[in-house]
Design a protein around this motif. Structure first.
Motif, PDB file in Angstrom:
ATOM      1  N   PRO A 148       0.819  -1.128  -0.007  1.00 51.51           N
ATOM      2  CA  PRO A 148      -0.026   0.056   0.026  1.00 51.51           C
ATOM      3  C   PRO A 148       0.980   1.378  -0.120  1.00 51.51           C
ATOM      4  CG  PRO A 148      -0.116  -1.152   2.052  1.00 51.51           C
ATOM      5  CD  PRO A 148       0.715  -1.903   1.288  1.00 51.51           C
ATOM      6  N   GLN A 151      -0.663   6.471   3.791  1.00 51.55           N
ATOM      7  CA  GLN A 151      -1.867   6.739   4.021  1.00 51.55           C
ATOM      8  C   GLN A 151      -2.105   8.335   4.226  1.00 51.55           C
ATOM      9  OE1 GLN A 151      -4.074   4.166   4.261  1.00 51.55           O
ATOM     10  NE2 GLN A 151      -2.613   3.043   3.475  1.00 51.55           N
ATOM     11  N   ARG A 152      -2.864   8.876   3.701  1.00 48.49           N
ATOM     12  CA  ARG A 152      -3.206  10.394   3.688  1.00 48.49           C
ATOM     13  C   ARG A 152      -4.269  10.870   4.698  1.00 48.49           C
ATOM     14  NH1 ARG A 152       0.170  12.888  -0.696  1.00 48.49           N
ATOM     15  NH2 ARG A 152       0.976  11.073  -1.630  1.00 48.49           N
TER      16      ARG A 152
END
Length: 152
Positions: A148, A151-152
């Motif tokens: 992945p 993450q924002r």
């Protein structure tokens, strides 16, 4: 006397904050430059432009190709030329994260690699160096299994 100290302290805080904001703006600008370079590098694959691809590779670059190591621009271009033979690109990539050292001369870009159907099949990891004339070039490149993005 307290008023003078308050004004001096306020001025000092403003100077520090201004310098910090300028530093952050410069870092963001440099990050944008690397991001744009990575997108342009990826576009060479989509446009089937091996010569353009070569221009983004540092003379002393090292690209990992599975267990093989391609050392130097000419070997990298030779090793990657097979990906430029067909009229359609065999894969594509795009960054989802770029980080730049505070010195502004070295950066990491990473993101998903997609097959022709658009499925994520790997993750690229490229180290970019700012070279003479303000040109960003890849000095190290290595793929890894899909993972992945940030993450924002």
């Amino acid at each position: 006397m307290n008023r003078i100290r308050t004004v001096a302290a306020t001025s000092m805080v403003a100077l520090i904050m201004g310098a910090s904001m300028q530093s952050n703006a410069a870092a963001e600008s440099t990050k944008d430059q690397v991001w744009a370079a990575e997108l342009a590098f990826a576009r060479t694959m989509a446009e089937r432009d091996l010569k353009g691809f070569s221009g983004f590779v540092a003379e002393e670059a090292i690209f990992f190709a599975g267990t093989d190591v391609l050392r130097g621009r000419s070997r990298v271009v030779e090793g990657w030329s097979k990906y430029f033979v067909d009229s359609e690109a065999p894969f594509s990539w795009e960054p989802d994260q770029v980080e730049v050292l505070e010195s502004g001369t070295l950066a990491l870009s990473t993101g998903p690699v997609r097959d022709k159907q658009g499925s994520v099949v790997a993750r690229f990891n490229s180290v970019w160096r700012l070279e003479a004339g303000g040109q960003w070039r890849v000095v190290f490149d290595k793929g890894s299994p899909p993972s992945p993005g940030p993450q924002r």
